[in-house]
Write a protein that holds these residues in place. Structure first.
Motif, PDB file in Angstrom:
ATOM      1  N   GLY A 105       6.063  33.826 -22.671  1.00 40.61           N
ATOM      2  CA  GLY A 105       4.679  33.196 -23.409  1.00 40.61           C
ATOM      3  C   GLY A 105       5.790  32.805 -24.761  1.00 40.61           C
ATOM      4  O   GLY A 105       6.134  31.985 -25.162  1.00 40.61           O
ATOM      5  N   GLU A 106       6.935  33.467 -24.714  1.00 44.78           N
ATOM      6  CA  GLU A 106       8.006  33.873 -26.006  1.00 44.78           C
ATOM      7  C   GLU A 106       8.761  32.502 -25.034  1.00 44.78           C
ATOM      8  O   GLU A 106       8.919  31.622 -26.436  1.00 44.78           O
ATOM      9  CB  GLU A 106       8.774  34.819 -25.755  1.00 44.78           C
ATOM     10  N   ILE A 107       8.885  31.808 -24.199  1.00 39.53           N
ATOM     11  CA  ILE A 107       9.679  30.936 -23.933  1.00 39.53           C
ATOM     12  C   ILE A 107       9.233  29.882 -23.747  1.00 39.53           C
ATOM     13  O   ILE A 107      10.113  28.599 -24.597  1.00 39.53           O
ATOM     14  CB  ILE A 107      10.639  31.127 -22.600  1.00 39.53           C
ATOM     15  N   TRP A 108       8.483  29.874 -24.177  1.00 36.25           N
ATOM     16  CA  TRP A 108       6.721  28.599 -24.158  1.00 36.25           C
ATOM     17  C   TRP A 108       6.965  28.072 -25.235  1.00 36.25           C
ATOM     18  O   TRP A 108       7.046  27.467 -25.944  1.00 36.25           O
ATOM     19  CB  TRP A 108       5.578  29.132 -22.984  1.00 36.25           C
ATOM     20  N   GLN A 109       7.038  29.519 -26.230  1.00 29.92           N
ATOM     21  CA  GLN A 109       6.368  28.720 -27.623  1.00 29.92           C
ATOM     22  C   GLN A 109       8.087  28.531 -27.958  1.00 29.92           C
ATOM     23  O   GLN A 109       8.146  27.307 -28.993  1.00 29.92           O
ATOM     24  CB  GLN A 109       7.073  29.985 -28.199  1.00 29.92           C
ATOM     25  N   ARG A 110       9.515  29.239 -28.471  1.00 31.04           N
ATOM     26  CA  ARG A 110      10.347  28.578 -28.367  1.00 31.04           C
ATOM     27  C   ARG A 110      10.604  26.777 -27.923  1.00 31.04           C
ATOM     28  O   ARG A 110      10.969  26.105 -28.866  1.00 31.04           O
ATOM     29  CB  ARG A 110      11.458  29.186 -27.554  1.00 31.04           C
ATOM     30  N   CYS A 111       9.888  26.658 -26.577  1.00 30.88           N
ATOM     31  CA  CYS A 111      10.360  25.345 -26.241  1.00 30.88           C
ATOM     32  C   CYS A 111       9.463  24.191 -26.650  1.00 30.88           C
ATOM     33  O   CYS A 111      10.444  23.091 -27.592  1.00 30.88           O
ATOM     34  CB  CYS A 111       9.958  25.690 -24.434  1.00 30.88           C
ATOM     35  N   VAL A 112       8.250  24.912 -27.099  1.00 27.95           N
ATOM     36  CA  VAL A 112       7.337  23.786 -28.021  1.00 27.95           C
ATOM     37  C   VAL A 112       8.230  23.994 -29.442  1.00 27.95           C
ATOM     38  O   VAL A 112       8.045  22.628 -30.017  1.00 27.95           O
ATOM     39  CB  VAL A 112       6.108  24.524 -27.902  1.00 27.95           C
TER      40      VAL A 112
END
Length: 259
Positions: free
Chosen positions: A245-252
């Protein structure tokens, strides 16, 4: 340019060059070994090897063995440097490995294989056999399974065949049923498990990154691995989801900042 095949061999020059480069990704080879590995005629293989060497994609030793050259290295580094997902994932993975102590890996599925893009070793995992750039049949790995599970409604037949269906139709049907059941269980639980299937003695748990219908979602996944018995796979699902989830938020956030 034609991409049809004759006797199972690629016709286009690009396809034949790709076949040679992929063969040499496993290590240096002689002309005889390249010919045996690719199935290309000796004359064709030799011509391609010489052309690729002259262009810098391959390096030729005095002993007449060939290996990947400087240009292949430069292009590989360029691809890694341009990978936005990899940029956002690396610092998060490093923090996880230091905090939790287990090895964490980032992978994608390409042509029925899991390909590992990044790996951070954890002190509690000991030695693990995977490596960045390595290909492993996707249906054996936790990362591959979770990506295949979410792609199942539209997955090509080759992915389903990757489960290793034997020639006996009855056994093949039984294997397909088990495969479909496992894919359904993965979708229900949001995680996939590998208990020594890819590598004897090594267990992994995998989750996808982000929603499965997004470009960063089902294209990539994370897995944590350690020797069987050293890792409680079920207890690792929640922490791994937090990391994903943290990686996803960073990408977004990075994508939004670009617009």
């Amino acid at each position: 340019m034609s991409t049809s095949r004759t006797d199972g061999l690629p016709v286009s020059v690009v396809d034949r060059m790709s076949l040679v480069l992929e063969a040499l990704s496993t290590g240096p080879m002689t002309l005889a070994k390249v010919t045996a590995r690719t199935g290309l005629p000796r004359s064709s293989a030799h011509r391609l090897l010489e052309q690729l060497s002259n262009a810098g994609w391959l390096a030729r030793s005095p002993e007449q063995t060939y290996e990947l050259g400087l240009k292949a290295y430069e292009m590989g580094q360029a691809a890694l440097n341009q990978n936005r997902l990899l940029h956002q994932a690396r610092p998060v993975m490093q923090g996880f490995a230091q905090r939790i102590g287990y090895t964490i890996q980032l992978g994608v599925v390409d042509r029925d294989d899991t390909v590992y893009l990044a790996k951070v070793n954890g002190r509690a995992s000991g030695s693990t056999p995977t490596a960045v750039g390595q290909r492993v049949p996707a249906h054996l790995t936790a990362v591959g399974k979770v990506i295949m599970a979410y792609a199942a409604p539209a997955q090509p037949p080759s992915l389903r065949d990757a489960a290793g269906a034997p020639e006996d139709p009855a056994v093949a049907r039984s294997g397909a049923v088990r495969f479909d059941k496992e894919m359904a269980q993965i979708r229900d639980h949001g995680a996939a498990f590998d208990r020594g299937e890819a590598f004897p003695g090594i267990a992994c748990v995998g989750v996808s990154i982000g929603p499965p219908d997004h470009m960063y979602g089902n294209l990539a996944g994370l897995s944590v691995c350690a020797p069987i018995g050293a890792l409680d796979l079920q207890k690792m699902v929640a922490p791994l989801r937090v990391v994903a989830g943290e990686i996803w938020q960073r990408c977004v956030a990075t994508d939004l900042a670009r617009h």
